[in-house]
Write a protein that holds these residues in place. Sequence first.
Motif, short mmCIF file in Angstrom:
data_model
loop_
_atom_site.label_atom_id
_atom_site.label_comp_id
_atom_site.label_asym_id
_atom_site.label_seq_id
_atom_site.Cartn_x
_atom_site.Cartn_y
_atom_site.Cartn_z
N UNK A 196 0.84 -1.19 0.00
CA UNK A 196 0.00 0.00 0.00
C UNK A 196 0.88 1.24 0.00
N UNK A 197 0.32 2.35 -0.42
CA UNK A 197 1.07 3.61 -0.35
C UNK A 197 1.34 4.02 1.09
N UNK A 198 0.67 3.40 2.05
CA UNK A 198 0.87 3.71 3.46
C UNK A 198 1.63 2.62 4.20
N UNK A 199 2.03 1.56 3.50
CA UNK A 199 2.74 0.46 4.14
C UNK A 199 2.33 -0.87 3.56
N UNK A 200 1.59 -1.65 4.35
CA UNK A 200 1.17 -2.97 3.90
C UNK A 200 -0.17 -3.31 4.54
N UNK A 201 -1.15 -3.65 3.72
CA UNK A 201 -2.48 -3.99 4.22
C UNK A 201 -2.60 -5.50 4.37
N UNK A 202 -3.04 -5.94 5.54
CA UNK A 202 -3.38 -7.35 5.77
C UNK A 202 -4.91 -7.44 5.83
N UNK A 203 -5.45 -8.42 5.10
CA UNK A 203 -6.89 -8.47 4.92
C UNK A 203 -7.62 -9.24 6.02
N UNK A 204 -8.86 -8.87 6.17
CA UNK A 204 -9.77 -9.51 7.13
C UNK A 204 -9.74 -11.03 6.98
N UNK A 205 -9.84 -11.71 8.11
CA UNK A 205 -9.88 -13.18 8.22
C UNK A 205 -8.50 -13.82 8.15
N UNK A 206 -7.43 -13.03 8.05
CA UNK A 206 -6.09 -13.58 8.15
C UNK A 206 -5.87 -14.17 9.54
N UNK A 207 -5.02 -15.21 9.62
CA UNK A 207 -4.78 -15.90 10.88
C UNK A 207 -3.36 -15.63 11.37
N UNK A 208 -3.25 -15.15 12.61
CA UNK A 208 -1.97 -14.82 13.24
C UNK A 208 -1.64 -15.87 14.29
N UNK A 209 -0.35 -16.15 14.47
CA UNK A 209 0.09 -17.00 15.57
C UNK A 209 -0.22 -16.32 16.91
N UNK A 210 -0.57 -17.13 17.90
CA UNK A 210 -0.85 -16.59 19.24
C UNK A 210 0.44 -16.50 20.06
N UNK A 211 1.19 -17.60 20.13
CA UNK A 211 2.40 -17.64 20.97
C UNK A 211 3.50 -16.78 20.36
N UNK A 212 3.99 -15.82 21.13
CA UNK A 212 5.00 -14.89 20.66
C UNK A 212 6.40 -15.38 20.99
N UNK A 213 7.27 -15.36 20.00
CA UNK A 213 8.65 -15.79 20.18
C UNK A 213 9.49 -14.65 20.77
N UNK A 214 10.59 -14.96 21.46
CA UNK A 214 11.44 -13.91 22.06
C UNK A 214 11.97 -12.90 21.05
N UNK A 215 12.09 -13.30 19.78
CA UNK A 215 12.63 -12.39 18.78
C UNK A 215 11.64 -11.31 18.34
N UNK A 216 10.37 -11.44 18.73
CA UNK A 216 9.36 -10.46 18.31
C UNK A 216 9.62 -9.12 18.99
N UNK A 217 9.73 -8.06 18.20
CA UNK A 217 10.05 -6.74 18.72
C UNK A 217 8.97 -6.24 19.68
N UNK A 218 9.40 -5.50 20.69
CA UNK A 218 8.47 -5.00 21.70
C UNK A 218 7.37 -4.14 21.08
N UNK A 219 7.74 -3.34 20.06
CA UNK A 219 6.75 -2.48 19.44
C UNK A 219 5.63 -3.25 18.77
N UNK A 220 5.96 -4.40 18.19
CA UNK A 220 4.93 -5.21 17.54
C UNK A 220 4.11 -5.96 18.58
N UNK A 221 4.74 -6.37 19.68
CA UNK A 221 3.99 -6.95 20.80
C UNK A 221 2.93 -5.95 21.27
N UNK A 222 3.35 -4.69 21.43
CA UNK A 222 2.43 -3.65 21.88
C UNK A 222 1.31 -3.44 20.87
N UNK A 223 1.65 -3.43 19.58
CA UNK A 223 0.62 -3.23 18.55
C UNK A 223 -0.37 -4.38 18.54
N UNK A 224 0.10 -5.61 18.69
CA UNK A 224 -0.81 -6.76 18.75
C UNK A 224 -1.73 -6.66 19.97
#
Length: 282
Positions: A196-224
């Motif tokens: 997208x011109x603003x970044x990247x769009x992820x569409x409705x009904x996409x499935x995300x992992x629940x368990x977060x790995x130690x390598x996941x950045x704190x900022x993305x943890x906060x966003x989730x």
Amino acid sequence: MNTFGKTIRLFFVDGTPNSLTTAELSNWTGIGIRVPRIKVREYSIRPEFRKPGVYILIGKGDNNEDMAYIGEAEVIADRIAHHIANRDFWNEVLFFGSKDQYLNKAGVKYLENGLYELAVNAGRYAINQNIPTRPELSEAEQAELEEFLSNIKILTASLGHKIFESLEETIEQDETSQLILFCKNGAGANSKGSPSTEGFIVYKDSLFMITEQPSLADGIVTERRKMISEGILQIEDGFYKLTKDYIFTSSSRAASATLARSASGPLEWKTEAGTQLKYLEI
């Protein structure tokens, strides 16, 4: 459909962007005004405030979500003064009127209804109000006002608020289709998205992992966590399921949020045939 360039003139009345700003398009009789709430009283004697128009109150809701209220008035200054006394959430107002006598009561009510529909369909801001009444107008009047709406949409984005622009409008498309990419893993995560011109769009009904790995950045943890609190991610069958289209600031951030670990978007996002995004960006 052919598109044409437009010239926008922004004027900072006191020389800074923190006060009153006017916005005009070439060959258009309308004008847009942006002014902080704390500056309204200072500038309310200006002629733009004494005319009919539509306005947008902009601020934050209780959960820090972007929030707006759309209205119309025969005298903009009087209506804004009412909202200063009765609505606390907003810190900035945008309003649009005509430099001549073009707009009347029916016209501004038509614009109010049109802007409300655009904002709700875009889904970027929380719009908590009743649906404005749409007046009956001739076909010619509607055509003129639809052009006015289109110009308001452009100027609102130019003034810093994409309240009326849908996520689909930020996606690059060719004559036949838009680019659809996938981010998956063997554990069942499965997201679909587009650059997208603003970044990247992820569409409705996409499935995300629940368990977060130690390598996941704190900022993305906060966003989730924020997405979960706002109901954008909901648990379903052992995954977080995306309940609406959502825009991340980059493909890597979108991939990391999906896989719940550090990830490179250009490598993880692939076409159905398996071509990585990095080869499509060259």
